[in-house]
Scaffold this motif. Structure first.
Motif, PDB file in Angstrom:
ATOM      1  N   GLN A   3      30.179  32.689  33.457  1.00 14.56           N
ATOM      2  CA  GLN A   3      31.239  32.364  32.513  1.00 14.56           C
ATOM      3  C   GLN A   3      32.531  33.022  32.989  1.00 14.56           C
ATOM      4  OE1 GLN A   3      28.207  33.900  31.147  1.00 14.56           O
ATOM      5  NE2 GLN A   3      27.436  31.803  31.252  1.00 14.56           N
ATOM      6  N   LEU A   4      33.618  32.275  32.881  1.00 21.17           N
ATOM      7  CA  LEU A   4      34.929  32.769  33.302  1.00 21.17           C
ATOM      8  C   LEU A   4      35.904  32.654  32.143  1.00 21.17           C
ATOM      9  CD1 LEU A   4      35.131  30.938  36.753  1.00 21.17           C
ATOM     10  CD2 LEU A   4      34.411  33.296  36.336  1.00 21.17           C
ATOM     11  N   VAL A   5      36.606  33.716  31.865  1.00 20.49           N
ATOM     12  CA  VAL A   5      37.595  33.719  30.788  1.00 20.49           C
ATOM     13  C   VAL A   5      38.927  34.183  31.350  1.00 20.49           C
ATOM     14  CG1 VAL A   5      38.238  34.653  28.554  1.00 20.49           C
ATOM     15  CG2 VAL A   5      35.834  34.169  29.053  1.00 20.49           C
ATOM     16  N   GLU A   6      39.926  33.314  31.229  1.00 19.80           N
ATOM     17  CA  GLU A   6      41.256  33.624  31.763  1.00 19.80           C
ATOM     18  C   GLU A   6      42.166  34.131  30.659  1.00 19.80           C
ATOM     19  OE1 GLU A   6      40.815  29.556  34.311  1.00 19.80           O
ATOM     20  OE2 GLU A   6      40.723  29.883  32.155  1.00 19.80           O
ATOM     21  N   SER A   7      43.168  34.857  31.075  1.00 20.32           N
ATOM     22  CA  SER A   7      44.207  35.294  30.149  1.00 20.32           C
ATOM     23  C   SER A   7      45.465  35.601  30.944  1.00 20.32           C
ATOM     24  CB  SER A   7      43.763  36.528  29.362  1.00 20.32           C
ATOM     25  OG  SER A   7      43.488  37.599  30.234  1.00 20.32           O
ATOM     26  N   GLY A   8      46.583  35.704  30.230  1.00 14.56           N
ATOM     27  CA  GLY A   8      47.806  36.164  30.867  1.00 14.56           C
ATOM     28  C   GLY A   8      48.882  35.124  31.084  1.00 14.56           C
ATOM     29  N   GLY A   9      48.614  33.874  30.742  1.00 19.64           N
ATOM     30  CA  GLY A   9      49.655  32.864  30.909  1.00 19.64           C
ATOM     31  C   GLY A   9      50.750  33.021  29.867  1.00 19.64           C
ATOM     32  N   GLY A  10      51.774  32.196  29.999  1.00 16.23           N
ATOM     33  CA  GLY A  10      52.853  32.246  29.032  1.00 16.23           C
ATOM     34  C   GLY A  10      54.133  31.650  29.572  1.00 16.23           C
ATOM     35  N   LEU A  11      55.208  31.927  28.854  1.00 16.90           N
ATOM     36  CA  LEU A  11      56.531  31.436  29.215  1.00 16.90           C
ATOM     37  C   LEU A  11      57.325  32.570  29.858  1.00 16.90           C
ATOM     38  CD1 LEU A  11      58.860  29.329  29.054  1.00 16.90           C
ATOM     39  CD2 LEU A  11      59.336  30.237  26.758  1.00 16.90           C
ATOM     40  N   VAL A  12      57.925  32.293  30.993  1.00 17.09           N
ATOM     41  CA  VAL A  12      58.703  33.300  31.697  1.00 17.09           C
ATOM     42  C   VAL A  12      59.930  32.640  32.311  1.00 17.09           C
ATOM     43  CG1 VAL A  12      57.411  33.025  33.858  1.00 17.09           C
ATOM     44  CG2 VAL A  12      58.549  35.197  33.369  1.00 17.09           C
ATOM     45  N   GLN A  13      60.990  33.400  32.441  1.00 21.94           N
ATOM     46  CA  GLN A  13      62.204  32.866  33.064  1.00 21.94           C
ATOM     47  C   GLN A  13      62.066  32.837  34.583  1.00 21.94           C
ATOM     48  OE1 GLN A  13      65.506  35.214  31.668  1.00 21.94           O
ATOM     49  NE2 GLN A  13      65.679  34.025  29.770  1.00 21.94           N
ATOM     50  N   CYS A  22      41.098  36.912  35.224  1.00 25.15           N
ATOM     51  CA  CYS A  22      39.914  36.079  35.081  1.00 25.15           C
ATOM     52  C   CYS A  22      38.701  36.992  35.074  1.00 25.15           C
ATOM     53  CB  CYS A  22      39.818  35.075  36.211  1.00 25.15           C
ATOM     54  SG  CYS A  22      38.318  34.059  36.168  1.00 25.15           S
ATOM     55  N   ALA A  23      38.075  37.108  33.913  1.00 27.14           N
ATOM     56  CA  ALA A  23      36.913  37.962  33.758  1.00 27.14           C
ATOM     57  C   ALA A  23      35.644  37.138  33.885  1.00 27.14           C
ATOM     58  CB  ALA A  23      36.953  38.672  32.412  1.00 27.14           C
ATOM     59  N   ALA A  24      34.767  37.566  34.769  1.00 28.47           N
ATOM     60  CA  ALA A  24      33.503  36.865  34.994  1.00 28.47           C
ATOM     61  C   ALA A  24      32.362  37.598  34.308  1.00 28.47           C
ATOM     62  CB  ALA A  24      33.223  36.750  36.483  1.00 28.47           C
ATOM     63  N   SER A  25      31.404  36.829  33.806  1.00 23.02           N
ATOM     64  CA  SER A  25      30.201  37.407  33.216  1.00 23.02           C
ATOM     65  C   SER A  25      29.027  36.492  33.522  1.00 23.02           C
ATOM     66  CB  SER A  25      30.367  37.592  31.706  1.00 23.02           C
ATOM     67  OG  SER A  25      30.591  36.346  31.074  1.00 23.02           O
ATOM     68  N   GLY A  26      27.840  37.013  33.304  1.00 21.97           N
ATOM     69  CA  GLY A  26      26.652  36.232  33.592  1.00 21.97           C
ATOM     70  C   GLY A  26      26.061  36.628  34.932  1.00 21.97           C
ATOM     71  N   SER A  27      25.717  35.637  35.738  1.00 20.18           N
ATOM     72  CA  SER A  27      25.054  35.866  37.031  1.00 20.18           C
ATOM     73  C   SER A  27      26.090  36.188  38.107  1.00 20.18           C
ATOM     74  CB  SER A  27      24.233  34.646  37.414  1.00 20.18           C
ATOM     75  OG  SER A  27      23.272  34.349  36.425  1.00 20.18           O
ATOM     76  N   ILE A  28      26.671  37.365  37.981  1.00 14.97           N
ATOM     77  CA  ILE A  28      27.764  37.759  38.876  1.00 14.97           C
ATOM     78  C   ILE A  28      27.305  37.794  40.335  1.00 14.97           C
ATOM     79  CG2 ILE A  28      29.446  39.547  39.367  1.00 14.97           C
ATOM     80  CD1 ILE A  28      29.841  38.160  36.722  1.00 14.97           C
ATOM     81  N   SER A  29      26.078  38.148  40.579  1.00 12.84           N
ATOM     82  CA  SER A  29      25.598  38.352  41.942  1.00 12.84           C
ATOM     83  C   SER A  29      25.624  37.087  42.787  1.00 12.84           C
ATOM     84  CB  SER A  29      24.187  38.920  41.917  1.00 12.84           C
ATOM     85  OG  SER A  29      23.302  38.007  41.307  1.00 12.84           O
ATOM     86  N   ILE A  30      25.699  35.915  42.157  1.00 13.58           N
ATOM     87  CA  ILE A  30      25.679  34.674  42.930  1.00 13.58           C
ATOM     88  C   ILE A  30      27.094  34.229  43.333  1.00 13.58           C
ATOM     89  CG2 ILE A  30      23.584  33.902  41.785  1.00 13.58           C
ATOM     90  CD1 ILE A  30      25.285  31.854  40.252  1.00 13.58           C
ATOM     91  N   ILE A  31      28.102  34.969  42.912  1.00 16.25           N
ATOM     92  CA  ILE A  31      29.479  34.618  43.237  1.00 16.25           C
ATOM     93  C   ILE A  31      29.848  35.206  44.589  1.00 16.25           C
ATOM     94  CG2 ILE A  31      31.895  34.856  42.585  1.00 16.25           C
ATOM     95  CD1 ILE A  31      30.965  35.140  39.690  1.00 16.25           C
ATOM     96  N   PHE A  32      30.393  34.382  45.497  1.00 16.47           N
ATOM     97  CA  PHE A  32      30.849  34.952  46.760  1.00 16.47           C
ATOM     98  C   PHE A  32      32.344  34.748  46.984  1.00 16.47           C
ATOM     99  CE2 PHE A  32      31.535  31.250  49.449  1.00 16.47           C
ATOM    100  CZ  PHE A  32      30.734  30.291  48.901  1.00 16.47           C
ATOM    101  N   ALA A  33      32.987  34.003  46.089  1.00 18.69           N
ATOM    102  CA  ALA A  33      34.442  33.861  46.166  1.00 18.69           C
ATOM    103  C   ALA A  33      34.967  33.470  44.800  1.00 18.69           C
ATOM    104  CB  ALA A  33      34.849  32.827  47.206  1.00 18.69           C
ATOM    105  N   MET A  34      36.171  33.908  44.515  1.00 18.12           N
ATOM    106  CA  MET A  34      36.860  33.502  43.284  1.00 18.12           C
ATOM    107  C   MET A  34      38.303  33.202  43.611  1.00 18.12           C
ATOM    108  SD  MET A  34      35.300  36.077  40.365  1.00 18.12           S
ATOM    109  CE  MET A  34      36.231  35.287  39.046  1.00 18.12           C
TER     110      MET A  34
END
Length: 116
Positions: A3-13, A22-34
């Motif tokens: 599972q991936l949960v993003e945050s931090g977007g918005g309006l900027v000049q 981007c926070a990852a959870s679950g089967s982290i060990s199978i991830i080799f790139a993000m």
């Protein structure tokens, strides 16, 4: 499953900065790139930046020198620091994780709008 949960977007000049997470959870060990993709209305999806398990990074030419991807293994989180933002950086930004199973996982997306 990952599972991936993003945050931090918005309006900027223009010229401003934002940091996406981007926070990852679950089967982290199978991830080799993000990394991060972005897509603006009417435009093709663009790979923005990638970081591998070995900390190798790649960037789209359009963001080199302005964006930095990094990760905090203790928090299972990847960051995209975006500096010197331009109106053309406006898009939905999507975190993804590439797994050793060949399956890619996606976050829900976060909107970045660069406008005065």
């Amino acid at each position: 499953q990952v599972q991936l949960v993003e945050s931090g977007g918005g309006l900027v000049q223009p010229g401003g900065s934002l940091r996406l997470s981007c926070a990852a959870s679950g089967s982290i060990s199978i991830i080799f790139a993000m990394g991060w993709y972005r897509q603006a209305p009417g435009k093709q999806r663009e790979l923005v930046a990638t970081i591998t398990r070995g900390d190798n990074t790649n960037y789209a030419d359009s963001v080199k020198g302005r964006f930095t991807i990094s990760r905090d293994n203790a928090k299972n989180t990847v960051y995209l620091q975006m500096n010197s933002l331009k109106p053309e950086d406006t898009a939905g930004y999507y975190c993804y994780a590439k797994s050793t199973t060949g399956f890619n996982y996606w976050g829900q997306g976060t909107q970045v709008t660069v406008s005065s």
